[in-house]
Design a protein around this motif. Sequence first.
Motif, PDB file in Angstrom:
ATOM      1  N   ASP A 127       0.860  -1.190   0.000  1.00 42.60           N
ATOM      2  CA  ASP A 127       0.000   0.000   0.000  1.00 42.60           C
ATOM      3  C   ASP A 127       0.888   1.229   0.000  1.00 42.60           C
ATOM      4  O   ASP A 127       1.769   1.356   0.845  1.00 42.60           O
ATOM      5  N   GLY A 128       0.660   2.117  -0.935  1.00 44.14           N
ATOM      6  CA  GLY A 128       1.343   3.387  -0.889  1.00 44.14           C
ATOM      7  C   GLY A 128       2.340   3.629  -1.996  1.00 44.14           C
ATOM      8  O   GLY A 128       3.254   2.844  -2.199  1.00 44.14           O
ATOM      9  N   ALA A 129       2.136   4.743  -2.695  1.00 43.03           N
ATOM     10  CA  ALA A 129       3.059   5.161  -3.742  1.00 43.03           C
ATOM     11  C   ALA A 129       3.999   6.247  -3.235  1.00 43.03           C
ATOM     12  O   ALA A 129       5.061   6.450  -3.793  1.00 43.03           O
ATOM     13  N   SER A 130       3.621   6.932  -2.164  1.00 48.16           N
ATOM     14  CA  SER A 130       4.428   8.033  -1.647  1.00 48.16           C
ATOM     15  C   SER A 130       5.058   7.636  -0.310  1.00 48.16           C
ATOM     16  O   SER A 130       4.680   6.638   0.301  1.00 48.16           O
ATOM     17  N   THR A 131       5.982   8.445   0.144  1.00 47.82           N
ATOM     18  CA  THR A 131       6.629   8.185   1.431  1.00 47.82           C
ATOM     19  C   THR A 131       5.599   8.147   2.556  1.00 47.82           C
ATOM     20  O   THR A 131       5.601   7.227   3.375  1.00 47.82           O
ATOM     21  N   TRP A 132       4.706   9.135   2.600  1.00 47.80           N
ATOM     22  CA  TRP A 132       3.689   9.159   3.657  1.00 47.80           C
ATOM     23  C   TRP A 132       2.844   7.887   3.610  1.00 47.80           C
ATOM     24  O   TRP A 132       2.626   7.246   4.628  1.00 47.80           O
ATOM     25  N   GLU A 133       2.341   7.539   2.438  1.00 46.30           N
ATOM     26  CA  GLU A 133       1.473   6.367   2.314  1.00 46.30           C
ATOM     27  C   GLU A 133       2.204   5.086   2.708  1.00 46.30           C
ATOM     28  O   GLU A 133       1.639   4.232   3.399  1.00 46.30           O
ATOM     29  N   GLN A 134       3.439   4.939   2.276  1.00 44.62           N
ATOM     30  CA  GLN A 134       4.204   3.740   2.615  1.00 44.62           C
ATOM     31  C   GLN A 134       4.459   3.648   4.117  1.00 44.62           C
ATOM     32  O   GLN A 134       4.303   2.586   4.720  1.00 44.62           O
ATOM     33  N   MET A 135       4.837   4.775   4.735  1.00 39.77           N
ATOM     34  CA  MET A 135       5.123   4.750   6.166  1.00 39.77           C
ATOM     35  C   MET A 135       3.853   4.573   6.993  1.00 39.77           C
ATOM     36  O   MET A 135       3.864   3.858   8.000  1.00 39.77           O
ATOM     37  N   ARG A 191       1.091  14.613   5.946  1.00 37.15           N
ATOM     38  CA  ARG A 191      -0.025  13.953   5.260  1.00 37.15           C
ATOM     39  C   ARG A 191      -0.711  14.918   4.294  1.00 37.15           C
ATOM     40  O   ARG A 191      -1.089  14.547   3.189  1.00 37.15           O
ATOM     41  N   ARG A 192      -0.857  16.156   4.710  1.00 37.60           N
ATOM     42  CA  ARG A 192      -1.527  17.147   3.865  1.00 37.60           C
ATOM     43  C   ARG A 192      -0.719  17.515   2.627  1.00 37.60           C
ATOM     44  O   ARG A 192      -1.285  17.790   1.581  1.00 37.60           O
ATOM     45  N   VAL A 193       0.596  17.564   2.755  1.00 35.65           N
ATOM     46  CA  VAL A 193       1.413  17.985   1.605  1.00 35.65           C
ATOM     47  C   VAL A 193       1.866  16.806   0.753  1.00 35.65           C
ATOM     48  O   VAL A 193       2.548  16.990  -0.246  1.00 35.65           O
ATOM     49  N   ASP A 194       1.459  15.609   1.139  1.00 34.43           N
ATOM     50  CA  ASP A 194       1.881  14.393   0.432  1.00 34.43           C
ATOM     51  C   ASP A 194       1.604  14.457  -1.072  1.00 34.43           C
ATOM     52  O   ASP A 194       2.467  14.133  -1.879  1.00 34.43           O
ATOM     53  N   ASN A 195       0.423  14.889  -1.445  1.00 38.10           N
ATOM     54  CA  ASN A 195       0.063  14.928  -2.874  1.00 38.10           C
ATOM     55  C   ASN A 195       0.896  15.922  -3.667  1.00 38.10           C
ATOM     56  O   ASN A 195       1.096  15.762  -4.856  1.00 38.10           O
ATOM     57  N   TRP A 196       1.384  16.961  -3.009  1.00 31.20           N
ATOM     58  CA  TRP A 196       2.177  17.969  -3.714  1.00 31.20           C
ATOM     59  C   TRP A 196       3.548  17.447  -4.103  1.00 31.20           C
ATOM     60  O   TRP A 196       4.147  17.922  -5.053  1.00 31.20           O
TER      61      TRP A 196
END
Length: 195
Positions: free
Chosen positions: A109-117, A185-190
Amino acid sequence: MWAVAVVGTLVIGYAGINFVQVRMNLDVDDRGPGDAIVVLGAAQYDGRPSPVLAGRLDHALELWNEGAAPLIVTTGSKQEGDRFTEGFTGFEYLLEAGVPESALLLVTDGASTWEQMAATARVLRNRGLSSAVVVSDPYHSLRLAQISVEAGLTAYISPTDGEASIRQLARETAAVSLGRILGYRRVDNWFGNAN
């Protein structure tokens, strides 16, 4: 006009402080021990790790052999059109390197650092585990440590060997600067999946 100059000076000063802290964390290598070693995903090519991912996996293997943790977690989803996830590619790579399956855990699960962690923290908590030696690239160390805390995981950051480009440092400075104010978490998409 005066207020704009003051605000501009404060913003530049704040970004400068974050740049220095990102730079200072390049050489931090805390090998734990932890409950698990977590390898952040990176590109894979049809089941073969990219050089960046292979470097992370080799470093995790070194940590595991040193006894930093009894378990290695490989993370990362897949890009559109891929047959394999980054996590599965890492899992297979470490199996082939001699790590027993019982010492490996796969989190896709997770493509970004936040999602993976965040996904990894949930999986580890469900197993009664709360700390990890986290492996990524040096430029990523400060943000990764702060994301880990935000995700609820006690993390020891152990980066791979390597240099950081000015572009990587600038991107990390922006991510840390905004993440500290708004939450990672909020800036993850950026910042997308720049692990």
